[in-house]
Motif scaffolding. Structure first.
Motif, PDB file in Angstrom:
ATOM      1  N   LYS A  26      40.782  50.294  28.454  1.00 20.88           N
ATOM      2  CA  LYS A  26      40.163  49.084  27.912  1.00 20.88           C
ATOM      3  C   LYS A  26      38.952  48.662  28.750  1.00 20.88           C
ATOM      4  N   PRO A  27      37.924  49.542  28.861  1.00 18.82           N
ATOM      5  CA  PRO A  27      36.782  49.209  29.731  1.00 18.82           C
ATOM      6  C   PRO A  27      36.046  47.943  29.310  1.00 18.82           C
ATOM      7  N   GLU A  28      36.005  47.650  28.007  1.00 19.43           N
ATOM      8  CA  GLU A  28      35.325  46.425  27.566  1.00 19.43           C
ATOM      9  C   GLU A  28      36.060  45.195  28.084  1.00 19.43           C
ATOM     10  N   TRP A  29      37.394  45.243  28.032  1.00 22.44           N
ATOM     11  CA  TRP A  29      38.193  44.124  28.529  1.00 22.44           C
ATOM     12  C   TRP A  29      37.988  43.963  30.030  1.00 22.44           C
ATOM     13  N   VAL A  30      38.069  45.075  30.768  1.00 24.89           N
ATOM     14  CA  VAL A  30      37.878  45.022  32.223  1.00 24.89           C
ATOM     15  C   VAL A  30      36.498  44.464  32.561  1.00 24.89           C
ATOM     16  N   SER A  35      35.446  42.342  35.754  1.00 22.71           N
ATOM     17  CA  SER A  35      34.219  42.636  36.508  1.00 22.71           C
ATOM     18  C   SER A  35      33.176  41.530  36.391  1.00 22.71           C
ATOM     19  N   GLN A  36      33.142  40.850  35.240  1.00 20.44           N
ATOM     20  CA  GLN A  36      32.209  39.737  35.077  1.00 20.44           C
ATOM     21  C   GLN A  36      32.915  38.385  35.028  1.00 20.44           C
ATOM     22  N   GLY A  37      34.224  38.395  35.245  1.00 24.83           N
ATOM     23  CA  GLY A  37      34.991  37.160  35.174  1.00 24.83           C
ATOM     24  C   GLY A  37      35.658  36.811  36.482  1.00 24.83           C
ATOM     25  N   ILE A  38      36.810  37.440  36.737  1.00 26.90           N
ATOM     26  CA  ILE A  38      37.584  37.128  37.937  1.00 26.90           C
ATOM     27  C   ILE A  38      36.901  37.618  39.203  1.00 26.90           C
ATOM     28  N   TYR A  39      36.439  38.863  39.178  1.00 29.05           N
ATOM     29  CA  TYR A  39      35.957  39.487  40.409  1.00 29.05           C
ATOM     30  C   TYR A  39      34.774  38.763  41.069  1.00 29.05           C
ATOM     31  N   PRO A  40      33.716  38.374  40.343  1.00 27.92           N
ATOM     32  CA  PRO A  40      32.607  37.700  41.009  1.00 27.92           C
ATOM     33  C   PRO A  40      33.027  36.439  41.774  1.00 27.92           C
ATOM     34  N   HIS A 236      28.617  48.032  45.962  1.00 25.01           N
ATOM     35  CA  HIS A 236      30.069  47.983  45.836  1.00 25.01           C
ATOM     36  C   HIS A 236      30.544  46.530  45.810  1.00 25.01           C
ATOM     37  N   GLN A 237      29.934  45.687  46.630  1.00 33.10           N
ATOM     38  CA  GLN A 237      30.327  44.281  46.653  1.00 33.10           C
ATOM     39  C   GLN A 237      30.052  43.587  45.317  1.00 33.10           C
ATOM     40  N   LEU A 238      29.065  44.060  44.599  1.00 32.03           N
ATOM     41  CA  LEU A 238      28.752  43.481  43.293  1.00 32.03           C
ATOM     42  C   LEU A 238      29.706  43.970  42.209  1.00 32.03           C
ATOM     43  N   GLY A 239      30.638  44.835  42.588  1.00 31.46           N
ATOM     44  CA  GLY A 239      31.652  45.266  41.623  1.00 31.46           C
ATOM     45  C   GLY A 239      31.396  46.619  41.001  1.00 31.46           C
ATOM     46  N   TYR A 240      30.449  47.377  41.552  1.00 36.52           N
ATOM     47  CA  TYR A 240      30.197  48.729  41.035  1.00 36.52           C
ATOM     48  C   TYR A 240      30.943  49.706  41.941  1.00 36.52           C
TER      49      TYR A 240
END
Length: 355
Positions: A26-30, A35-40, A236-240
């Motif tokens: 489910k890459p769209e969900w992640v 990646s654009q929700g919880i992680y930042p 990597h810190q930006l979530g990549y």
């Protein structure tokens, strides 16, 4: 039958693994929710918490946990031999906690949408396109080397401290985010590792601590390579998480810097990967292209080769094999070879943005 808390945590490892495998589909969900929700939010919070501290908190934590674990095993060695099942359960419990924390703090980024989708890049492995781009990179790198040195034979020595390179890398991200807002980098937490010598012997230029979100860069690296590795770890810190993507972002942010030394570091970095790719396909073409390189550029490449040669040891392949298995277990099918996959991103990007 009542299950103890330790046993319950240990048993939770399997459903965690299954859940992560399901999220991998489910890459769209992640992308949207993690990646654009919880992680930042969590990443910036930890960078705020630890970024101001001048040394690596994560390295201290790793060292402390290693000492505690070894001391525990030594003190309880007899009890462990008698109660093997209980010890195994405790080990699985620790792994379960670590696995949960790793994925919550950073690891789910391995399953986000590819960066090529975000940038609308159509990757290609066409050999002729690679050769053409490599020739352009050679011309660009030679021109920068000549401009800085005033001749074609002198290697380039980047005249900045490691701390200054960290600062100038932040400036590069600020500049790049004007074009790509999703690469905006705030609340810095970039540091030299406390274990530079160990990293060198393991063959690592840097790493991200997923539990403290500190970007660690090997402080022994020659300055010739230091700017791009810094940009890589900040990506990597930006979530990549994919190594080819962070290699590409590291290249892009360093090439986008207004500083000519950074530009030289970036283009020579990309050139190295392209030449290696060509060497694997056509050694004659590789030799011909190598002849076109300025002597000063060749000396800088030799500088990096000599650096890693100084730290060659029998254990390095073991650490590389472990890291290779780790990457493959986290959605990077090419393992450690995924670093080299940056070439197709470079070619695709510069088809849209010629050098």
């Amino acid at each position: 039958m009542k299950i103890s808390l330790k046993t319950g945590i240990a048993l939770s490892l399997l459903p965690q693994i299954l859940l992560v495998r399901w999220l991998a589909t489910k890459p769209e969900w992640v992308e949207n929710y993690y990646s654009q929700g919880i992680y930042p939010v969590t990443s910036r919070a930890f960078r705020f918490l630890f970024g101001w501290i001048p040394f690596s908190v994560g390295d201290i934590i790793y060292l402390s946990l290693t000492i505690v674990a070894l001391a525990y095993i030594y003190r309880n060695r007899r009890s462990i031999l008698i109660n093997k099942i209980s010890f195994l359960r405790d080990v699985i419990m620790v792994l379960s906690i670590a696995y949960f924390t790793f994925n919550l703090m950073w690891g789910l980024n391995y399953y986000r949408q590819p960066l090529s989708n975000t940038l609308a890049l159509k990757e290609s492995t066409d050999y002729e396109e690679l050769v053409s781009f490599t020739k352009s990179l050679i011309a660009k790198t030679n021109a920068l080397q000549n401009k800085i040195a005033g001749d074609s034979i002198s290697p380039i020595n980047i005249p900045y401290s490691k701390s200054k390179i960290f600062q100038k890398s932040l400036e590069g991200y600020t500049h790049l985010s004007n074009e790509y807002p999703f690469l905006e980098y705030r609340t810095p937490s970039v540091k030299k590792s406390l274990f530079n010598t160990g990293l060198s012997y393991m063959g690592y230029a840097g790493y991200l601590n997923p539990f403290t979100n500190e970007a660690q860069v090997n402080g022994l690296l020659p300055n010739f390579r230091f700017p791009v590795v810094t940009g890589h770890e900040m990506a990597h810190q930006l979530g990549y998480s994919a190594e080819n993507e962070t290699n590409f972002i590291g290249y892009l942010v360093t090439a986008s810097n207004s500083d000519i030394y950074f530009q030289y570091a970036a283009y020579s970095y990309g050139l190295g990967y392209c030449l290696n790719d060509i060497r694997r396909r056509d050694i004659a073409m590789f030799d011909a292209l190598l002849e076109d390189l300025n002597g000063g550029v060749k000396l800088n490449f030799q500088e990096m080769s000599d650096f890693w040669a100084n730290y060659e040891n029998p254990t390095e392949p073991v650490f590389k094999s472990i890291f290779n298995s780790f990457l493959k277990a986290n959605n990077q099918s090419k393992g450690i070879q995924s670093y080299n996959a940056v070439v197709s991103l470079l070619v695709a990007y510069h088809k849209q943005h010629p050098l």
